[in-house]
Design an enzyme around this catalytic site. Structure first.
Site, mmCIF file in Angstrom:
data_model
loop_
_atom_site.group_PDB
_atom_site.id
_atom_site.type_symbol
_atom_site.label_atom_id
_atom_site.label_comp_id
_atom_site.label_asym_id
_atom_site.label_seq_id
_atom_site.Cartn_x
_atom_site.Cartn_y
_atom_site.Cartn_z
ATOM 1 N N HIS A 273 -2.993 0.107 8.078
ATOM 2 C CA HIS A 273 -3.533 -1.068 8.756
ATOM 3 C C HIS A 273 -4.587 -0.599 9.746
ATOM 4 O O HIS A 273 -4.411 0.426 10.402
ATOM 5 C CB HIS A 273 -2.424 -1.826 9.501
ATOM 6 N N ASP A 327 2.580 -6.702 4.074
ATOM 7 C CA ASP A 327 2.655 -6.969 2.635
ATOM 8 C C ASP A 327 3.724 -6.146 1.927
ATOM 9 O O ASP A 327 4.032 -6.413 0.768
ATOM 10 C CB ASP A 327 1.296 -6.689 1.976
#
Ligand code: ACO
Length: 396
Positions: A273, A327
């Protein structure tokens, strides 16, 4: 052929250095959401995500994000009622969706349907608070209906109408599966929506703000964000995570899979991320939701594969600050809820529309059109030549 120039990566006039992907470059000011990527903390309007996930609901959280404060009992009741009243979509939208190819991706169907709302609700009055309220209600209410409608239409069935006696998340699962969901399943789904509702200036939200800054209609704002969310580096990763878990197949193969993928410089989907250098706090909450789901509805062995990948990744990717993101575990929850894999990203959009609308409203409040600059790296000035004098050059 034009030669690529050896370019200075600083802007000639401002001296500002090019940062690919705008990494670390502030592009707006926002009071909606804050991320502490070093400590793994996420707040919406100052409220910790964990607190909201435990106590709030998606609609209450959406209200908080968009209007800045938690609603009073009356405000919440009014908002919930308004959303309930606007869940239906025009038969024209349904008929349009029937013309979409059944093989098309549901995110493309959603992007087109969201954009089409601008045709049906063409009044534009962005200075009118009632207009803003109505737009928010309409989009939050209708997006789940459109996602569920396309799912049934592509199976050759007629969409089913929303049920007024069901709350927001239960109604979506009902419209999708034609069965009233178990209350725990509806509650967990609602929590997933809260976790996905907002995440500061991610790619789709940036897209929404750029589009909003032109003062175009809000349906175009949401449609542009839906298109951006669809990409596999953004919301689309949740589909790829499940494909990866199936490919790995058993926990014993996790370490070997990672070694091979890392050696081949392939990204591990659901990991990494831009903001977080630790495990995404949303992944932590989602993991607990997965465990709660399995305790009630039965285990899924892909969860064991996911845990094994996470454990094996600790030593291989952890030192680079690469950990599971939101996710990684969401697909396992959705799979248990009976949601088809290619609807995972549309479900993400159902949630994220709250964040996009919060940013739309904020952008309108202090608007300046986005118009960044570039560092030109093309040919120096040259002269046009007639076709017969040109020699073919390899494509740039
Ligand atoms: N697996 C393996 N290596 C990774 C991963 C990953 N998932 N993510 C980043 N890296 C490595 C890169 O290979 C690169 O290594 P290098 O410096 O040795 O070349 C380094 O970490 C930096 O990677 P970037 O791609 O430059 O990081 P960036 O901040 O631009 O990208 C992103 C962030 C897009 C999320 C990236 O981590 C990724 O592609 N992850 C997989 C897709 C994914 O899960 N996306 C969902 C993100 S959450 C969301 O959008 C809802």
């Amino acid at each position: 052929m034009a030669q690529q120039q050896n370019v200075d990566l600083r802007h000639a006039r401002t001296g500002i250095e090019l940062r690919p992907g705008l990494d670390g470059v502030p592009a707006t000011q926002s009071a909606i959401c804050d991320i502490d990527g070093e400590r793994g903390l996420l707040t919406y309007r100052g409220y910790p995500m964990e607190d909201l996930a435990a106590n709030s609901s998606f609609l209450e959280t959406a209200y908080l994000l968009i209007w800045g404060e938690l609603p009073t009992c009356d405000e919440l009741a009014r908002f919930e009622h308004a959303v309930q009243m606007h869940r239906r979509v025009s038969f024209r939208v349904r008929d349009m969706m029937k013309c979409f190819p059944a093989s098309g991706h549901p995110m493309d169907a959603l992007q087109s349907s969201a954009a089409s709302l601008g045709l049906f609700y063409s009044r534009r009055a962005i200075d009118d608070p009632q207009y803003i309220y109505d737009v928010v209600v309409r989009l939050i209410a209708k997006i789940p209906t459109m996602v569920a409608a396309f799912q049934l239409i592509r199976k050759g069935q007629d969409p089913i109408q929303p049920r007024d006696d069901l709350a927001y998340s239960a109604n979506f699962l009902y419209m999708l599966t034609e069965r009233e969901p178990d209350p725990l399943a509806a509650r967990i789904f609602d929590r997933c929506l809260m976790l996905h509702a907002e995440h500061s200036l991610n790619a789709s939200t940036f897209s929404a703000r750029v589009t909003a800054s032109t003062l175009t209609d809000p349906y175009a704002v949401v449609a542009s964000a839906v298109g951006t969310l669809a990409g596999p580096l953004h919301g689309g990763a949740n589909e790829d995570v499940l494909a990866m878990l199936e490919e790995v197949g058993t926990p014993e193969k996790a370490a070997g899979y990672l070694d091979e993928a890392i050696a081949a410089k392939r990204k591990i989907m659901g990991f990494g991320h831009r903001e977080y250098k630790v495990k995404d706090p949303r992944a932590v909450i989602l993991q607990s939701q997965v465990e709660e789901m399995f305790a009630r509805f039965g285990h899924d062995q892909l969860f064991d594969v996911a845990r094994a990948i996470e454990a094996a990744a600790e030593s291989r990717l952890g030192p680079k600050g690469i950990y599971p993101n939101v996710d990684f575990y969401s697909g396992l929850v959705y799979r248990k809820l009976g949601i088809p894999r290619d609807l995972f990203t549309p479900v993400f959009a159902i949630a994220r529309v709250a964040g996009w609308l919060a940013h739309w409203r904020e952008q309108l409040g202090a608007n300046r059109i986005f118009r960044p600059s570039q560092i030109y790296s093309g040919s120096p000035p040259r002269t046009w030549m007639p076709p017969e004098e040109r020699v073919s050059a390899p494509a740039a």
